[in-house]
Structures are given as structure tokens and as C-alpha cells.
Design an enzyme around this catalytic site. Structure first.
Site, PDB file in Angstrom:
ATOM      1  N   THR A  16      20.521   4.579  -3.758  1.00 26.44           N
ATOM      2  CA  THR A  16      20.154   6.036  -3.570  1.00 26.44           C
ATOM      3  C   THR A  16      19.054   6.195  -2.940  1.00 26.44           C
ATOM      4  OG1 THR A  16      18.695   5.229  -5.451  1.00 26.44           O
ATOM      5  CG2 THR A  16      20.808   6.347  -6.205  1.00 26.44           C
ATOM      6  N   CYS A  65      -9.249  -8.462  -6.292  1.00 29.11           N
ATOM      7  CA  CYS A  65      -8.199  -8.090  -7.195  1.00 29.11           C
ATOM      8  C   CYS A  65      -8.756  -8.393  -8.688  1.00 29.11           C
ATOM      9  CB  CYS A  65      -6.767  -8.701  -7.110  1.00 29.11           C
ATOM     10  SG  CYS A  65      -5.486  -7.632  -8.130  1.00 29.11           S
ATOM     11  N   GLU A  73      11.404   4.121  -6.754  1.00 33.69           N
ATOM     12  CA  GLU A  73      11.560   3.690  -5.251  1.00 33.69           C
ATOM     13  C   GLU A  73      10.259   3.283  -4.537  1.00 33.69           C
ATOM     14  OE1 GLU A  73      15.331   6.212  -3.775  1.00 33.69           O
ATOM     15  OE2 GLU A  73      13.801   7.470  -4.561  1.00 33.69           O
TER      16      GLU A  73
END
Lengths: 789, 427
Positions: B324, B65, B398
């Protein structure tokens, strides 16, 4: 198991006998429970579910309840409980969320009776009603508690905690309808079994999960809880608000608590992690367990008192796959190993001493304190009538030894601390000042020390001129050294010259022997080697009289003594000054290591004897004085060590600070740190905060310097809503108002805010300063006469 | 909330890094995350500051990374670390080199960590670790392993000032415009560059509906359906096994940039699925060693306050919900979240006795599993296509939420294995 005692207790009809013993299980245990008659124990775990009978000398496996070909998770028990009414009835809580009941009366091998699969998550705890045969309660990870009637297939009622996972449920022993439930979020709820809609009462008991609870077997209102926060708390539930009456701090998270039968204040605990021992606490004495069982080698997962009315037998199961019976006689008692003596000095030298009474009384027979050499002489024992005895449960005695009024007074310490000058002036002045302070307080030895330090470390010139003045003015010199100065007719220029050259007394001798031109050369030499920025001609022009000498000293010393000065302090220094000034260090080292210097020294040493004057006899004493000041470092170090040893750490630290780098390397860091901390501690106990801060700041120890940088956060509350202002200092998140407006410019103060303590108006530091220069009234117009100093 | 967080973050880090900017989709979590990270890196702790950053570099480098590596190289030098160490682990002190093995295992096969490894590190010699230091190091390692997952999973693009990061590999999924978030523009409905999101196909609409339908079904029929214990066990095994074969079809080769790979030796050592190589790893039962009961106590004992911080962070991540799902409101997503969490733990062999692993199969479709598996196990192989292809109807926020779950679940899994080994060493 060194000492295995056999214990017999008679309880009504049946007798319990036994000794400390254990047996190996095949697998780690998660929970244990004991049969009503105290003759059998059930052990349950992920891979074990067995009943053992407790014989005289051993555990005997009686029944293995894990039957069937395929291993089922229903056997993987998180908890097990044996009914206290019906000895054939057991219930287990399975890790997969099933509640199983077992009927030992069944003729078949599989004793499994009922299976309730209503919980969605692991069931942490099951509990039978103490008096009702068919009532079973369960608490699960899914946050629900369910009450089962064993005659029915489904639960009778479901209680929703509305908070997190349930860790423990316990029926109250006395109140028929009440049960307590503990939760992962630290709450404890009390429920009425008839009202599943809402809990009766809820309170936060612990910080973090509450792993367990236990009702007191006798006292109906007491509930003990244990949590991950390492606490065991005892709550009195009789009042409308649950009241914490006892709190025991253990060393690891508390997995189980169990009140000891027949002992009102005793409670047994075991831990879930790290600590493998079982402790029995007297809750009134929360600092040391009254008994301790140390047999297990891995965490203890289940503890249970063998019989409801017998306080001497404790059974425990553990992750190390053993089942133990502990008897109280074999318990180790930490109190025996504990050190029951306490000793403390008060600020004024009084000594308080607490010890077991037996020790004290045996001592007082011998009257050992009078003339006891081990104690510092100025402590004398108070007379017997004033000696206070305080009986705690172990009956310790507390004696207070007061100091003599005259010798114990610490006024000198406070005065000295306040008056000593530690920095900001040339070394010689500091020493002089401090010597005067010490003398003023009748501490002649310390005063002498300061004077000597000045002589050793200040240049000859300063010393001589100052001393000349001194001796002329006062006519009372105490040191023979100074007499020699007076005897000797020193060229007036020498003083100023040598001031440059503080650390090398020898060159002066050379100068005496040379003519003035050579002095000039020497001067220039020195200037070059030391990088002094005083112009040579200025020097030369000033070699005239004492007056000029003094004048010179004032102006020149700032160069020679540069490291003595700290920067002028601003009102609120934003950063700490970096104390270890590398340039100052280099400067010093340059002086010491310069080859030119050493050559010069060698030269003088070889020169002087050859040219020997009649002065020699006198200058001999001078000579020592003119040795490099390093020469005295060991002596100074010993002096400091001596003072510190004497308990006068004040002198040691003060000298350390004043001399700074000159002596710092002679004493090891740790000792210095020790001195500093002691001195700072003393100062703070006398509430001399400013001085202690100054000491911290002036100290050269890294560890000490850090003290100033710890906990520098200042928490403020909003002036409107009185709530803490979390994010920024100038605006309140709650009431959205700027808390601190400047009374002068009416803007928000984001940096330094200064306010009047009388009328609490204030503003920007600069603005207020400026305002109060011209006006004496508060800028807010409140009419208050503010002051700014 | 967001702005205060930004202000705090800027104040402590001296920069507003892209991780923060993406995480701010979930400010509640971000707050806890920053607090923890700040504590780990800057506050009182057993390890010296430059060690902390170096350990961060080691951990991030395991997953190649470059983003995190570059970030911490800067910090490392800033706190006075020796630049020589950056030439490779072999230039670092022996003490840190000893940690390399643990780092490797923790990142790829945490289940192999045994108390012997811990013993090795702690045994008294010149370069030994103390328990407190070790815990600190372990927490740092796991933190950065999982943060690397997040970085790749969300396609965090390199910081402007970090060169080298640009050339390392094309930023994989970074699509939502960071600037919009910074400007306080929280409109995630408008997907900036996600082609799949902007063209709602009937198929993907169904996807959400189908998922919700399944959740409802599972909720209702749970009581009726009573799978036998054996069935449950096999379901777990099956899921565990299957998770191994869930492999990204697009195994693009990305040569690790040299500047990153020099921080760790043995590049070939990667995530190995359990039984594929004939190794049988005993299942880790969470009921026997859980974070709440055991891990927390151990960490808090040896490195005070960190247990509390981590506990809070796990908690927030696990319980975070806005009720949601894509365009639907008032949905109880706990089942879905639990499935994701448990699926990740399942990949690490951690089993919950009280969970029916059949649910995972119903709730998580294949492309989602591929994504999870890749991000958690081999984050460096995550591609933008993977990110786009799962849950096409869902908002970016999300998907970031999913990533948070991945991050925390992974961190907890690694921690559990490491802490269990330490506990075993201690007893």
C-alpha cells in the site's frame, strides 16, 4: 612450499607438468576459470581481468582484458567462465548486473563481444553449456536466471525462481537440458532449459544461502552443494526426492565446491570467510579433509581443477591477490597430524581403545598390556579371540578391555549413592549413617573415615554420648580414642554443655576443673558470645542423665547445626534456594574469630598444665580431640584428595557436602567443581537422576548450582491438534482451545498441572490432591482408579 | 499477534516500553526485533549483563537519547551494576573506556574504523577484549545507535517512570496516541494530532500520485535507458555528495542534558560528511563485503545465533511491505524501499554496483531526504516539523515503516564497517 615436487601426468596426448607455484596479481581475484587445454587461466575480479598462461615454472601474463581509458563497471567481475568447447570464448558476470562475453579471436585490443544488460541486480554466476557452443546461462541477485544464445542480442528465455537471489547456476554435465540453480534462501531448483515457466523440482538444501553447487563429472545423479551453514552436501538426484547421501561439515561458510576429476568421492572446497585454506574432502569421510592447501593468506575466492581429467593440479585465486597452482603432492594431509587414537571408559570400567592398526599390531607383538603397570590393575585385557577389529578406511583397530567381574562391579557405587544421607540431619547422624552404609558394603576404610569425621567435627558431647551408647550397645569400639572417653568419668552435664560449644574443646577441660557454678558462668558466657537462643536454665535443668542427654541432643542440635538443615522441599520449588546463606557463614565466622573465644582458648591452654592432674596422661589423647576442629582440616582435605585421587570421587563429594562450610574453604573452588562434575557425570551415567540433582542442589559451587537452572523450558504440544504450543501453556493458538482443563473445577489450569498417567485426566495440583484424599476414582468420571503419591 | 507480542515483551522486559508500542504497527518486525534484543541483553553471551546495559547506555548517550539512557540505567542498576559507573565513562572500568573510541566512530563516522582500532582493543593486556566480546559489544553499540535513531525519528516519549526524560527536551514528534495502540485500536487512518495529515491539500495528494507515477516510469523505461558506467559512477558520487548538503534548515540548538552527556566524552565529535572536510573516503563496495556473505558468517562464528537473528531482522525490515502507499492499494513498493535503503547506505559511502543512484533523486524528495539524513546521522536534531513535512499523505504506520528501514539500514551500515575492520584484523 617447503617441498616442491615436480609432477608429470600424461593425459592422452598432452602432458601436464608443473610444481606448486604462484604469481602476484595486481588486485584481489573474485573468480578464475581455466581453458580447455589446461594451459591458460583467466583471473577476474573487481579490478583485474587477465589471462595467464601456465608454464612449467611460472605463470606468465598473456593478456589484459581491462582495456579502455575509463574504468567501467562492466569489468568488475563477480564471475568468469571459459568455454570448454571454444577456447576463444569467455563470459563474465559483472557486479552491476551485466553479462559480458569476450572473444579472444578478435583482432582489436578490446575483446569485448556481447553485452547483455537484462539483469537488474548483480549477476552472481555465469555458466556455459558443456556441449552447446552458443548457450550461456546466468543467475542474478534479482532472482532470475537467463539463458542467452550468443548469436542473438537478447536472452532466449528467462527463468524466475520465485524465491530469492540466485547464487549459482550449473548445467548438468550429462543431462543435456537440465540445470541446477541455488538460492539465497537455501533452496535448490532443477530446471529444464526448454520449460522456462516452472522448475522441475525444488528442495531445501541448506539453512541459509546456498553459495555454490557442482554436478558430479561422472555420476549423473550427484549434485554437491555448499552453503553458509558450513555444510557441503551431496545429493542423489536420481530418485524422485532428492536424497542427501553425504554431508561434510566444514569450519566456515562454503564458497565454492568442485569435484575432483577421476576421483569419485573427492571434492574440493574453499570458504568465503575466516578460513583461507582449500580442502579436498573424501565425502565418505567427512570429519577430516583428505588434503589441505594452506598457501593463501586471505580467503580463497576461486578454485578450479586444471584439467578435466587430471586430479593432481588445482588452481586457485584469492583475495590476497595471488594465483596459485597447487599440486597434490605438496598438499598437507591433516590425517598425518591427526590423533587417530580414541579411548573411552564404559560405565562399568571397561576400556575401549581404538588406534591405528599399525600401532596395535606392533604393540601386540610385545604383548604390552599384560601386567602393564600404567593401567589400573583391575583392567585386564580380553583374550585375543574376543578382540574386535574394525576396519575403517584407515584401518584402525578397536580393542575392548573388560574388567574382572568381581572387581569391576559398580554396585557399591549405586548403593552408596542411593543410601548416603547428605543433608537434613545433624552432622553426627549423617556421618554415622554414612559410615553404616559404607560398612554394609564392606568398605571399611570409607566407614572409618566417616566415623573419624564425626569425631572430629561433632562436639565432644555428642560424640561421647553417642559413642557411649554405641559402645555399650555393641561393645565393639575400634578407636582407642573412645576408650579414653570411657575411662574418663565425664560429668553428665558436660555433654550437653559442650554441644553448644562444639568448636572449642578446650573449654571443657576448664569445666572439668571448675565447680558447677563456674560451669554455669561459662555457659552463660558462651551463650552470649555465640548468640545461642537456648535458655540457660533449661540447660541447667537438664544436666542429669543419659536419657535426658539424648533428649537434649535431639532438641538442641537443630540450633547448633542449623546449617545442616535445608528447608523442607515443596513439590515444585519455584525458585532455587540461595545456598550461600550469609547468616550461616557469619555465625561460623563469629565463632572462629570472636576474641572472647580465643581468649578462652589461651586461658585453658595455660591453665591445664598448671593444674595438672593424674588424668593428664589420658586426657592427653583427649586433648588432640579437643583441639579446634579447624586443626584437622588439612588432614581431612588430604583425605578427600586421596579419595579423589583413588578414583572414589563419590566419597570426596559426599564428605564435601556433609561437612559443608567446615571444609569448603580448604579446597580450592576448581578442584571442588571438578569433583562435583565428575560425580554428577557418573551419577547420570548410572541414571541416578534424583541423586545427581540432589548433589547439584547441595553443592556450594556456583558453577554446579547453575546446572540446575539451565534448559528449564518445558515444551508442550496441544492435546487436540498435536502441534507445539508456542506462547502459553494453556491455550493453543491454532485450534483456539484450552488444552488443559482441571477435571475438578473445570477451569483452565495455568500453573501447575498434574495428571494421571493412567487415564491422562488431571487438573490443579491442589484440587487433585484434595479430590483423591476422599475418592479413589478419577475426578473426570472415567472410572479409572487414579493414584496420587 | 499483537497481544502475544505485548505479553512476551512484558514478560521479558518487565515493562511495555513505548518503542514496543510504536513498533507494533509492524508486528512481524517487532517480533524479530524483540527476539534479537532479548538475546543480546539477556541470553548467553560473552559479556556480563551489566556490561551489556552499560554499553547500551554508552551507545544511546552518543546521540543524547535520554529515553534509552534512562531505560538502561534502570536495567543496569537492576542487574547489579555499580552506580558509580553512571557518573561518567571515566568511572567505568578501563576496558569499557577503551570502547569509547569505537563507540564514537561507529556512531558518527564508521568509515574511519580500521583494523588498527580493532587491534588496539584486542591487544593482549589487562583490559583487552576478546573477539567474541568485541562482536557482542559492536552488535550492541550498533543496535543502540540505530535504536536511538528510531526513538528520535518516531518521537518516542519518555517512559512514565523515567524522570529526567521529561525535562530533557520536548518530545519532538510523538503524536499518535500510544494508548490507542495499546487498546488494540489499530486505526491509523485517524491521525490524532497531525495537522498535515488531517487537512489533505491538493498539493500533497499530488505528491503521492507523482511518486507513484515516477515509480511506474522508472520500472518501464529501465530497459531503454542505458546510462553509461561513468554516468552511474558519477550519479553515486553526486548522491553521496548531495547527501552531505542535505541539512536541516532548522538547526535548533539543544543543549545536551547533563545526565546524558556524562556518559561520553567529546561531545563535539559528530557525524562528519566525507569530503566536506577534505577527507576522501574510499567507497565501500557492498559486492566485496556484504552482510549476507561475509558479515553474517563472522558474527555467527564469534557470537553464535546472533548472526541468524540479525539476518532475519534485516530481512524482515527490508522485505516488509503491505503493498500500500497512502490511500493506494496493491502497489509494488520494492523500488521505493530499495531507494531508501540504498540512500542510507550511500550516506555511509556504501555503494551497490548494481544500483542506479539516479533513482534516488527521482523518488525521494528533498524534505524526505532531510528527514532521513537527520534521523540517521544526527537523530537528536529531529523535529516534529521534519516528521510532519515529509510524505504528508502517508499513514503514521508507513512513516514508522520508513523508520524501521532507517534503523536497519543504519545498523547494517555500521556493522559492515566494523565487521570489515575485524575481518581485516583477523586475516
Amino acid at each position: 612450499m617447503e617441498k616442491m615436487a615436480r609432477v608429470t601426468t600424461a593425459l592422452g596426448g598432452n602432458t601436464i607438468t608443473g610444481r606448486t607455484m604462484f604469481c602476484h596479481l595486481d588486485a584481489p581475484a573474485n573468480a578464475i576459470s581455466v581453458c580447455r587445454d589446461a594451459a591458460q587461466v583467466v583471473v577476474a575480479g573487481r579490478n583485474i581481468f587477465k589471462i595467464y598462461s601456465i608454464e612449467e615454472d611460472q605463470f606468465v601474463e598473456k593478456l589484459n582484458l581491462r582495456v579502455g581509458r575509463k574504468p567501467s563497471l562492466n569489468f568488475s567481475c563477480a564471475d568468469v567462465v571459459w568455454h570448454q568447447m571454444d577456447e576463444n570464448l569467455l563470459a563474465t558476470a559483472a557486479t552491476n548486473g551485466v553479462v559480458v562475453t569476450w572473444n579472444l579471436g578478435k583482432p582489436s585490443r578490446n575483446k569485448q563481444d556481447q553485452l547483455f544488460t537484462e539483469h537488474k541486480r548483480t549477476v552472481n554466476k555465469v555458466c556455459f553449456h558443456p556441449t552447446e557452443v552458443y548457450m550461456l546461462l546466468s543467475g542474478s541477485q534479482d532472482g532470475y536466471m537467463k539463458c542467452f544464445d550468443l548469436r542473438k542480442k537478447d536472452s532466449v528465455s528467462t527463468f524466475s525462481g520465485q524465491s530469492e537471489s540466485v547464487r549459482d547456476v550449473q548445467f548438468s554435465i550429462r543431462d543435456y537440458f537440465t540445470f541446477a540453480a541455488t538460492f539465497e534462501n537455501g533452496n535448490v531448483q532443477l530446471w529444464d532449459i526448454r520449460r522456462p515457466d516452472r522448475y522441475e523440482r525444488m528442495f531445501t538444501a541448506h539453512n541459509g544461502p546456498v553459495f555454490c553447487c557442482d554436478w558430479h563429472p561422472e555420476d549423473r545423479g550427484w549434485l554437491a552443494t555448499g552453503g553458509r551453514d558450513k555444510m557441503v552436501k551431496v545429493w542423489d538426484m536420481n530418485t524422485t526426492r532428492a536424497k542427501e547421501i553425504y554431508c561434510v561439515q566444514t569450519i566456515a561458510s562454503v564458497a565454492r565446491v568442485k569435484w575432483r576429476p577421476e576421483c569419485k568421492h573427492h571434492i574440493a572446497t574453499c570458504s568465503m570467510m575466516v578460513d583461507h585454506n582449500i580442502y579436498v574432502w573424501d565425502v565418505r569421510r567427512p570429519f577430516i579433509p583428505s588434503a589441505m592447501f594452506e598457501e593463501h593468506k586471505d580467503v580463497t575466492t576461486g578454485i578450479v581443477w586444471r584439467h578435466l581429467h587430471d586430479p593432481y593440479f588445482l588452481l586457485s585465486g584469492s583475495k590476497d591477490s595471488t594465483l596459485y597452482q597447487h599440486i597434490f603432492k605438496d598438499a598437507s594431509q591433516p590425517i598425518d597430524r591427526a590423533n587417530p587414537e580414541g579411548l573411552c571408559y564404559s560405565l562399568y570400567g571397561d576400556l575401549a581403545f581404538a588406534a591405528k592398526e599399525s600401532l596395535i599390531s606392533s604393540d601386540s607383538n610385545r604383548k604390552p598390556y599384560i601386567g602393564d603397570r600404567r593401567h589400573p590393575i583391575f583392567f585386564k585385557r580380553k583374550l585375543d579371540p574376543t578382540e574386535q577389529f574394525e576396519y575403517i578406511s584407515s584401518s584402525s583397530a578397536l580393542s575392548v578391555f573388560e574388567t574382572d567381574v568381581e572387581s569391576g562391579s559398580m554396585d557399591w557405587f549405586v548403593h552408596t549413592a542411593k543410601q548416603y544421607a547428605l543433608a537434613g540431619r545433624p552432622l553426627a547422624e549423617l556421618c554415622d549413617h554414612n559410615a553404616k552404609v559404607a560398612k554394609g558394603l564392606d568398605r571399611n576404610q570409607v566407614a572409618q573415615t566417616w566415623t573419624m569425621l564425626r569425631i572430629i567435627y561433632s562436639s565432644l558431647g555428642t560424640v561421647s554420648s553417642a559413642n557411649l551408647n554405641h559402645s555399650i550397645g555393641k561393645g565393639s569400639t575400634t578407636l582407642p580414642l573412645m576408650n579414653s572417653f570411657n575411662l574418663k568419668d565425664i560429668p553428665s552435664g558436660l555433654g550437653s554443655e559442650s554441644r553448644l560449644d562444639r568448636s572449642k574443646g578446650e573449654s571443657r577441660t576448664e569445666n572439668i576443673l571448675m565447680d558447677s557454678s563456674s560451669t554455669l558462668i561459662n555457659n552463660e558466657d558462651n551463650e552470649e558470645t555465640e548468640g545461642s537462643d537456648v535458655p540457660a536454665d533449661y540447660l541447667l535443668g537438664d544436666v542429669e542423665g543419659d536419657e535426658d542427654d539424648l533428649y537434649m541432643m535431639d532438641h538442641e542440635n537443630p540450633h547448633a547445626e542449623e546449617q545442616e538443615y535445608s528447608l523442607p522441599q515443596e513439590a515444585f520449588p519455584l525458585r532455587h534456594e540461595i545456598v550461600d546463606n550469609p547468616s550461616a557463614l557469619d555465625h561460623l565466622q563469629d565463632k572462629a574469630d570472636s576474641p572472647h573465644v580465643s581468649g578462652n582458648e589461651a586461658e585453658t591452654v595455660s591453665l591445664t598444665p598448671v593444674e595438672s592432674f593424674s588424668l593428664i596422661s589420658i586426657s592427653h589423647s583427649l586433648y588432640e580431640n579437643r583441639l579446634p576442629s579447624d586443626f584437622f582440616n588439612p588432614i581431612v582435605r588430604d583425605t578427600l584428595l586421596f579419595y579423589a585421587e583413588q578414583g572414589d570421587v563419590q566419597t570426596a563429594v559426599s564428605v564435601l557436602i556433609v561437612l559443608g562450610d567446615r571444609i569448603r574453604k580448604e579446597i580450592d573452588e576448581q578442584t571442588q567443581e571438578h569433583w562435583y562434575t565428575s560425580y554428577i557425570d557418573l551419577l547420570q551415567r548410572f541414571q541416578l537422576w534424583n541423586i545427581s540433582n540432589e548433589v547439584i542442589k547441595l553443592s556450594t559451587c556456583r558453577a554446579i548450582n547453575c546446572l540446575n537452572q539451565a534448559s528449564t523450558t518445558l515444551h508442550i504440544n496441544c492435546s487436540n491438534c498435536k502441534r507445539p504450543m508456542s506462547n502459553r501453556g494453556w491455550i493453543c493458538d491454532r485450534c483456539r482451545q484450552c488444552a488443559s482443563m482441571c477435571a475438578v473445577c473445570h477451569h483452565v489450569v495455568k500453573g501447575l498441572f498434574v495428571w494421571c498417567q493412567g487415564c491422562s485426566h488431571g487438573g490443579h495440583l491442589q484440587h487433585i490432591m484434595k479430590w483423591l484424599e476422599t475418592s479413589s476414582h478419577c475426578p473426570a468420571g472415567c472410572g479409572h482408579l487414579c493414584e496420587y503419591t | 499477534m499483537m497481544h502475544t507480542l505485548f505479553a512476551d515483551s512484558f514478560a521479558t522486559l518487565g515493562r511495555l516500553d513505548n518503542v514496543t508500542l510504536v513498533m507494533v504497527f509492524h508486528p512481524q518486525y517487532l517480533e524479530s526485533f524483540l527476539k534479537t534484543q532479548h538475546y543480546l541483553l539477556q541470553m548467553d553471551g560473552p559479556l556480563p549483563l551489566h556490561y551489556r546495559h552499560y554499553i547500551g547506555i554508552m551507545a544511546a548517550a552518543r546521540h543524547q537519547c535520554s529515553y534509552l539512557v534512562n531505560l538502561h540505567v534502570n536495567d543496569f542498576l537492576h542487574v547489579g551494576g555499580d552506580p558509580k559507573w553512571l557518573n561518567g565513562l571515566e568511572n567505568a572500568p578501563q576496558k569499557l573506556q577503551n570502547l569509547g573510541e569505537l563507540n564514537k566512530m561507529l556512531a558518527h563516522r564508521p568509515w574511519l574504523i580500521t583494523k588498527e582500532h580493532i587491534e588496539q582493543l584486542l591487544k593482549t593486556e589487562e583490559n583487552s577484549w576478546s573477539l567474541a566480546e568485541l562482536i557482542h559489544a559492536v552488535v550492541l553499540l550498533t543496535h543502540y545507535h540505530s535504536l536511538a535513531s528510531f526513538t528520535f525519528g518516531c518521537g518516542i516519549s519518555p517512559e512514565i517512570d523515567c524522570e529526567g526524560g521529561h525535562t530533557f527536551r520536548p518530545p519532538s514528534v510523538s503524536n499518535y496516541c500510544i494508548c490507542d495502540i495499546t487498546n488494540g485500536y489499530h486505526g491509523v487512518d485517524e491521525n490524532h494530532a497531525s495537522p498535515a495529515g488531517s487537512i489533505p491539500t491538493t498539493e500533497s495528494v499530488c505528491e503521492v500520485e507523482a511518486l507513484m507515477e515516477k515509480m511506474k516510469q522508472l520500472q518501464e523505461c529501465r530497459d531503454e535507458e542505458e546510462a553509461s558506467q561513468e554516468e552511474m559512477a558519477t550519479r553515486f558520487e553526486r548522491e553521496k555528495r548531495e547527501s552531505m548538503f542535505v541539512c536541516s534548515s532548522e538547526d535548533e540548538e539543544s543543549a545536551p542534558a547533563r545526565d546524558v552527556s556524562r556518559h561520553f566524552e567529546d561531545t563535539s565529535y559528530g557525524y562528519k560528511d566525507f569530503s566536506r572536510h577534505g577527507m576522501h573516503v574510499p567507497t565501500f563496495r557492498v559486492q566485496d563485503y556484504s552482510w549476507e556473505d561475509h558479515g553474517y558468517s563472522l558474527v555467527n562464528r564469534l557470537y553464535p545465533d546472533v548472526g541468524q537473528l540479525l539476518d532475519e531482522k534485516f530481512h524482515i525490515a527490508y522485505n516488509l511491505t503491505y503493498n500500500t502507499m497512502a490511500m493506494h492499494k496493491d502497489v509494488d513498493t520494492s523500488m521505493l524501499r530499495r531507494a531508501i535503503w540504498n540512500y542510507i547506505h550511500c550516506m555511509f559511502g556504501i555503494r551497490y554496483d548494481d544500483y542506479d543512484y539516479g533513482e534516488i533523486n527521482q523518488l525521494l524528495d528533498r524534505s524526505f531526504k532531510v528527514y532521513i539524513k537527520t534521523v540517521v546521522c544526527t537523530p537528536e536534531k529531529t523535529t516534529k516539523r521534519m516528521y510532519d513535512s515529509f510524505w504528508r499523505q502517508f499513514e503514521h504506520s508507513e512513516k514508522v515503516h520508513v523508520n524501521l528501514l532507517l534503523v536497519e539500514a543504519r545498523m547494517q551500515a555500521e556493522l559492515l564497517y566494523a565487521l570489515r575492520a575485524i575481518t581485516r584484523y583477523m586475516t
